[in-house]
Motif scaffolding. Structure first.
Motif, PDB file in Angstrom:
ATOM      1  N   LYS A   1       0.874  -1.182   0.000  1.00 20.52           N
ATOM      2  CA  LYS A   1       0.000   0.000   0.000  1.00 20.52           C
ATOM      3  C   LYS A   1       0.906   1.226   0.000  1.00 20.52           C
ATOM      4  O   LYS A   1       1.864   1.299   0.755  1.00 20.52           O
ATOM      5  CB  LYS A   1      -0.852   0.020   1.272  1.00 20.52           C
ATOM      6  CG  LYS A   1      -1.818  -1.139   1.446  1.00 20.52           C
ATOM      7  CD  LYS A   1      -3.065  -1.041   0.619  1.00 20.52           C
ATOM      8  CE  LYS A   1      -3.926   0.162   0.948  1.00 20.52           C
ATOM      9  NZ  LYS A   1      -5.149   0.194   0.103  1.00 20.52           N
ATOM     10  N   MET A   2       0.566   2.194  -0.862  1.00 18.38           N
ATOM     11  CA  MET A   2       1.385   3.411  -0.937  1.00 18.38           C
ATOM     12  C   MET A   2       0.548   4.638  -0.610  1.00 18.38           C
ATOM     13  O   MET A   2      -0.663   4.660  -0.831  1.00 18.38           O
ATOM     14  CB  MET A   2       1.955   3.586  -2.352  1.00 18.38           C
ATOM     15  CG  MET A   2       2.900   2.488  -2.786  1.00 18.38           C
ATOM     16  SD  MET A   2       3.731   2.904  -4.349  1.00 18.38           S
ATOM     17  CE  MET A   2       2.385   2.834  -5.523  1.00 18.38           C
ATOM     18  N   GLY A   3       1.214   5.656  -0.124  1.00 16.35           N
ATOM     19  CA  GLY A   3       0.585   6.959   0.069  1.00 16.35           C
ATOM     20  C   GLY A   3      -0.443   6.987   1.182  1.00 16.35           C
ATOM     21  O   GLY A   3      -0.488   6.094   2.031  1.00 16.35           O
ATOM     22  N   LEU A   4      -1.262   8.026   1.173  1.00 20.93           N
ATOM     23  CA  LEU A   4      -2.267   8.186   2.231  1.00 20.93           C
ATOM     24  C   LEU A   4      -3.512   7.394   1.870  1.00 20.93           C
ATOM     25  O   LEU A   4      -4.424   7.901   1.237  1.00 20.93           O
ATOM     26  CB  LEU A   4      -2.600   9.671   2.406  1.00 20.93           C
ATOM     27  CG  LEU A   4      -1.466  10.496   3.014  1.00 20.93           C
ATOM     28  CD1 LEU A   4      -1.855  11.965   3.054  1.00 20.93           C
ATOM     29  CD2 LEU A   4      -1.155  10.001   4.419  1.00 20.93           C
ATOM     30  N   ASP A   5      -3.506   6.132   2.248  1.00 22.77           N
ATOM     31  CA  ASP A   5      -4.586   5.226   1.875  1.00 22.77           C
ATOM     32  C   ASP A   5      -4.750   4.261   3.042  1.00 22.77           C
ATOM     33  O   ASP A   5      -3.871   3.444   3.304  1.00 22.77           O
ATOM     34  CB  ASP A   5      -4.185   4.502   0.584  1.00 22.77           C
ATOM     35  CG  ASP A   5      -5.254   3.552   0.095  1.00 22.77           C
ATOM     36  OD1 ASP A   5      -6.226   3.314   0.834  1.00 22.77           O
ATOM     37  OD2 ASP A   5      -5.106   3.037  -1.026  1.00 22.77           O
ATOM     38  N   GLY A   6      -5.842   4.418   3.773  1.00 22.82           N
ATOM     39  CA  GLY A   6      -5.983   3.648   5.008  1.00 22.82           C
ATOM     40  C   GLY A   6      -6.775   2.367   4.863  1.00 22.82           C
ATOM     41  O   GLY A   6      -7.025   1.675   5.846  1.00 22.82           O
ATOM     42  N   HIS A   7      -7.186   2.032   3.628  1.00 22.25           N
ATOM     43  CA  HIS A   7      -8.060   0.872   3.458  1.00 22.25           C
ATOM     44  C   HIS A   7      -7.261  -0.362   3.089  1.00 22.25           C
ATOM     45  O   HIS A   7      -6.744  -0.457   1.992  1.00 22.25           O
ATOM     46  CB  HIS A   7      -9.111   1.163   2.382  1.00 22.25           C
ATOM     47  CG  HIS A   7      -9.933   2.367   2.687  1.00 22.25           C
ATOM     48  ND1 HIS A   7     -11.000   2.327   3.556  1.00 22.25           N
ATOM     49  CD2 HIS A   7      -9.816   3.649   2.281  1.00 22.25           C
ATOM     50  CE1 HIS A   7     -11.527   3.543   3.649  1.00 22.25           C
ATOM     51  NE2 HIS A   7     -10.823   4.371   2.894  1.00 22.25           N
ATOM     52  N   ASP A   8      -7.154  -1.312   4.025  1.00 22.00           N
ATOM     53  CA  ASP A   8      -6.319  -2.482   3.728  1.00 22.00           C
ATOM     54  C   ASP A   8      -7.095  -3.795   3.685  1.00 22.00           C
ATOM     55  O   ASP A   8      -6.516  -4.856   3.538  1.00 22.00           O
ATOM     56  CB  ASP A   8      -5.168  -2.571   4.735  1.00 22.00           C
ATOM     57  CG  ASP A   8      -5.653  -2.659   6.168  1.00 22.00           C
ATOM     58  OD1 ASP A   8      -6.885  -2.656   6.388  1.00 22.00           O
ATOM     59  OD2 ASP A   8      -4.795  -2.719   7.073  1.00 22.00           O
ATOM     60  N   ARG A   9      -8.429  -3.714   3.796  1.00 24.55           N
ATOM     61  CA  ARG A   9      -9.211  -4.958   3.828  1.00 24.55           C
ATOM     62  C   ARG A   9      -8.994  -5.771   2.546  1.00 24.55           C
ATOM     63  O   ARG A   9      -8.740  -6.970   2.595  1.00 24.55           O
ATOM     64  CB  ARG A   9     -10.692  -4.620   4.015  1.00 24.55           C
ATOM     65  CG  ARG A   9     -11.592  -5.812   4.055  1.00 24.55           C
ATOM     66  CD  ARG A   9     -12.364  -5.883   5.376  1.00 24.55           C
ATOM     67  NE  ARG A   9     -13.081  -7.144   5.437  1.00 24.55           N
ATOM     68  CZ  ARG A   9     -12.793  -8.083   6.298  1.00 24.55           C
ATOM     69  NH1 ARG A   9     -11.837  -7.904   7.176  1.00 24.55           N
ATOM     70  NH2 ARG A   9     -13.477  -9.202   6.309  1.00 24.55           N
ATOM     71  N   GLY A  10      -9.107  -5.085   1.406  1.00 25.80           N
ATOM     72  CA  GLY A  10      -8.942  -5.773   0.115  1.00 25.80           C
ATOM     73  C   GLY A  10      -7.580  -6.429  -0.007  1.00 25.80           C
ATOM     74  O   GLY A  10      -7.469  -7.602  -0.369  1.00 25.80           O
ATOM     75  N   SER A  11      -6.533  -5.661   0.358  1.00 26.44           N
ATOM     76  CA  SER A  11      -5.184  -6.207   0.194  1.00 26.44           C
ATOM     77  C   SER A  11      -4.971  -7.396   1.128  1.00 26.44           C
ATOM     78  O   SER A  11      -4.275  -8.349   0.784  1.00 26.44           O
ATOM     79  CB  SER A  11      -4.130  -5.122   0.442  1.00 26.44           C
ATOM     80  OG  SER A  11      -4.272  -4.579   1.728  1.00 26.44           O
ATOM     81  N   LEU A  12      -5.596  -7.351   2.324  1.00 25.03           N
ATOM     82  CA  LEU A  12      -5.442  -8.471   3.258  1.00 25.03           C
ATOM     83  C   LEU A  12      -6.182  -9.712   2.747  1.00 25.03           C
ATOM     84  O   LEU A  12      -5.705 -10.839   2.919  1.00 25.03           O
ATOM     85  CB  LEU A  12      -5.943  -8.079   4.653  1.00 25.03           C
ATOM     86  CG  LEU A  12      -5.024  -7.099   5.402  1.00 25.03           C
ATOM     87  CD1 LEU A  12      -5.684  -6.594   6.681  1.00 25.03           C
ATOM     88  CD2 LEU A  12      -3.681  -7.736   5.720  1.00 25.03           C
ATOM     89  N   ILE A  13      -7.326  -9.505   2.115  1.00 26.03           N
ATOM     90  CA  ILE A  13      -8.067 -10.657   1.565  1.00 26.03           C
ATOM     91  C   ILE A  13      -7.261 -11.296   0.437  1.00 26.03           C
ATOM     92  O   ILE A  13      -7.107 -12.520   0.371  1.00 26.03           O
ATOM     93  CB  ILE A  13      -9.469 -10.217   1.066  1.00 26.03           C
ATOM     94  CG1 ILE A  13     -10.363  -9.913   2.275  1.00 26.03           C
ATOM     95  CG2 ILE A  13     -10.109 -11.308   0.192  1.00 26.03           C
ATOM     96  CD1 ILE A  13     -11.703  -9.303   1.936  1.00 26.03           C
ATOM     97  N   VAL A  14      -6.689 -10.452  -0.425  1.00 22.82           N
ATOM     98  CA  VAL A  14      -5.866 -10.983  -1.520  1.00 22.82           C
ATOM     99  C   VAL A  14      -4.648 -11.715  -0.941  1.00 22.82           C
ATOM    100  O   VAL A  14      -4.280 -12.802  -1.392  1.00 22.82           O
ATOM    101  CB  VAL A  14      -5.426  -9.844  -2.475  1.00 22.82           C
ATOM    102  CG1 VAL A  14      -4.387 -10.348  -3.475  1.00 22.82           C
ATOM    103  CG2 VAL A  14      -6.635  -9.279  -3.207  1.00 22.82           C
ATOM    104  N   THR A  15      -4.043 -11.121   0.105  1.00 20.89           N
ATOM    105  CA  THR A  15      -2.882 -11.745   0.754  1.00 20.89           C
ATOM    106  C   THR A  15      -3.222 -13.158   1.234  1.00 20.89           C
ATOM    107  O   THR A  15      -2.469 -14.108   1.008  1.00 20.89           O
ATOM    108  CB  THR A  15      -2.425 -10.878   1.949  1.00 20.89           C
ATOM    109  OG1 THR A  15      -2.034  -9.604   1.444  1.00 20.89           O
ATOM    110  CG2 THR A  15      -1.266 -11.499   2.673  1.00 20.89           C
TER     111      THR A  15
END
Lengths: 137, 340
Positions: A12-26
């Motif tokens: 995740k780069m920059g000012l972006d606080g949403h990590d649900r999607g990336s965690l599901i993909v992980t």
């Protein structure tokens, strides 16, 4: 000699606080037998390039939901190039408007996975990328 | 030929400090690629300069955050730092979620810090099989401090003590009482005990529990008194003191000839591991090719020969062959890899 296990960087780069999607993909990539390095939030493009190099990943997956993709993605490619790592394929997921797809692809993004993409399509794509490369050298 | 060329190429690039080659070499080690063995043969004499520091403790005590705080403090002191962070591989899919870096975000931009996440890939002792060689690679790469983070270890994952010069066992308030602390295993390998999350209540009580128990225990490194330090990776409290304690321990083991002893023990163990593995591989290959040998092994399966006697017979054969050879020559001469 072991079969080369696929290593993926999810960043995740920059000012972006949403990590649900990336965690599901992980999770999905892990369940598909891949080793996933997760960077956590708010990285700079330079840091992502450094991590990709140190971790010797086969592919970089960037999740962007902030709308800043057209700013951050070119910076990432610059950083990769500066460090001689422009050969590492970059995939993008997240909220990306379809009119921006061609722009991102012309910058060098291999594939874009917008909302609604199946997890299988992502894992399959990464497997194909790795087998095209014919294993790591 | 192709292999030799790759080996020489990689050795050259590592000595030049080419980061990507180092990262790729660690991958080759992880994949048991013969090229990595070739490289290790070349660089082995250059090992032994780095201080290897193990960081172990139960899951969730803050090992990764503590390592991030330690890196910051070591960097203030102008030390170059390498990190090997091990997380578990899934026994079901073989995949892994390597999340230790997420606690070290702001350090990824520092060129003098090299962090590598390793999946345990089936190893049970809290490490990955690649850690030994990867630590040597970072050593040759010029890292003065190599921090090795184990998987969130339980009570018997103590392999880190076989590699690291200094072992930090990290706990947190409320971890357990004196009975937990007296159990064999993890507590016995500590050179420094750390009570992290000292910003939380009950940190003093935990430290006191550990202090009481320390008085009852035998010591690992002669007269070294294991310090009990309270830290907060969050606020930075106690980190300077911890770095001091780490340096003190290194100085102590150097002054008391324990460093050489530890290094020799590690190298001997490493050699025996490699030898055992190679003899086993060689034997398996011979069985494939040699029908008489295969029939002999089958006898064990048919209960005609017990495995202890079979093993003794093999040892006797090796011993006899060795004696015949020594009769002719002066004995085996150890030889290092030739520079080519």
């Amino acid at each position: 000699m072991d079969r080369g296990i696929i290593r993926v960087l999810v960043a995740k780069m920059g000012l972006d606080g949403h990590d649900r999607g990336s965690l599901i993909v992980t999770q999905a990539l892990k369940d598909a037998g891949m080793e996933v390095i997760y960077t956590g939030l708010k990285n700079t493009p330079e840091a992502v390039a450094n991590i990709a190099i140190q971790e010797d990943v086969d592919v970089i997956g960037i999740s962007i939901l902030s709308g800043a993709h057209l700013v951050l993605v070119p910076l990432l490619f610059e950083a990769l190039k500066r460090n001689g790592a422009e050969d590492i394929p970059v995939l993008i997921g997240g909220v990306i408007p379809s009119p921006d797809f061609p722009k991102l692809k012309s910058m060098g993004v291999k594939e874009i996975f917008p909302p609604g993409s199946s997890l299988d399509s992502i894992t399959e794509y990464i497997r194909c990328l790795k087998s095209e490369k014919g294993g790591r050298k | 030929m192709e292999e030799n060329k790759s080996v020489n190429d990689i050795v050259k690039k590592i000595k030049e400090g080419h980061v990507r080659s180092i990262a790729k070499l660690i991958t080759l080690v992880e994949n048991h690629d013969p090229i990595s063995v070739g490289v290790i043969k070349h660089v082995y004499p250059d090992c032994g300069k780095a201080h290897l520091v193990g960081v172990t403790g139960p899951p969730g005590v803050g090992k990764s955050s503590l390592i991030a705080a330690l890196i910051r403090e070591f960097r203030k002191r102008k030390k170059s730092v390498g990190v090997l962070a091990v997380d578990p591989s899934s026994p079901f899919s073989g995949g892994a979620f390597l999340g230790d870096r997420a606690r070290m975000v702001e350090l990824s931009g520092d060129k003098d810090v090299f962090i590598r996440s390793l999946a345990s890939r089936g190893m049970a002792g809290g490490l990955s099989a690649a850690v030994n060689d990867a630590a040597d690679i970072l050593d040759v790469f010029g890292k003065e401090i190599v921090l090795i983070e184990t998987v969130g270890a339980g009570q018997s994952e103590v392999d880190i003590a076989k590699i690291a010069h200094t072992v930090l066992v990290v706990l947190m308030p409320g971890y357990g009482d004196q009975i937990q602390a007296l159990k064999a295993g993890m507590m016995e390998i500590a050179d420094i005990l750390v009570v992290n999350k000292a910003d939380k209540e009950a940190a003093d009580a935990t430290a006191t529990d550990l202090f009481v128990v320390q008085g009852l225990k035998s010591k690992r490194d002669g007269s070294w008194a294991v310090p009990i330090l309270k830290t907060s990776a969050l606020s930075g409290e106690g980190i300077e003191e911890l770095v001091e304690a780490i340096s003190n321990h290194y100085r102590f083991i150097k002054e008391h000839d324990l460093l050489t002893k530890k290094n020799r023990e590690r190298r001997t163990r490493e050699f025996l591991d490699i030898l055992t593995r190679q003899i086993r591989d060689e034997f398996m290959e011979q069985i494939e090719e040699d029908q008489r040998l295969r029939q002999w092994v089958q006898k064990i399966g048919d209960l005609e020969l017990d495995p202890y006697s079979a093993s003794e017979q093999v040892i006797t054969m090796i011993r006899e062959a060795r004696q015949r050879k020594i009769g002719k020559e002066t004995g085996p001469k150890p030889e290092a890899a030739q520079e080519s």
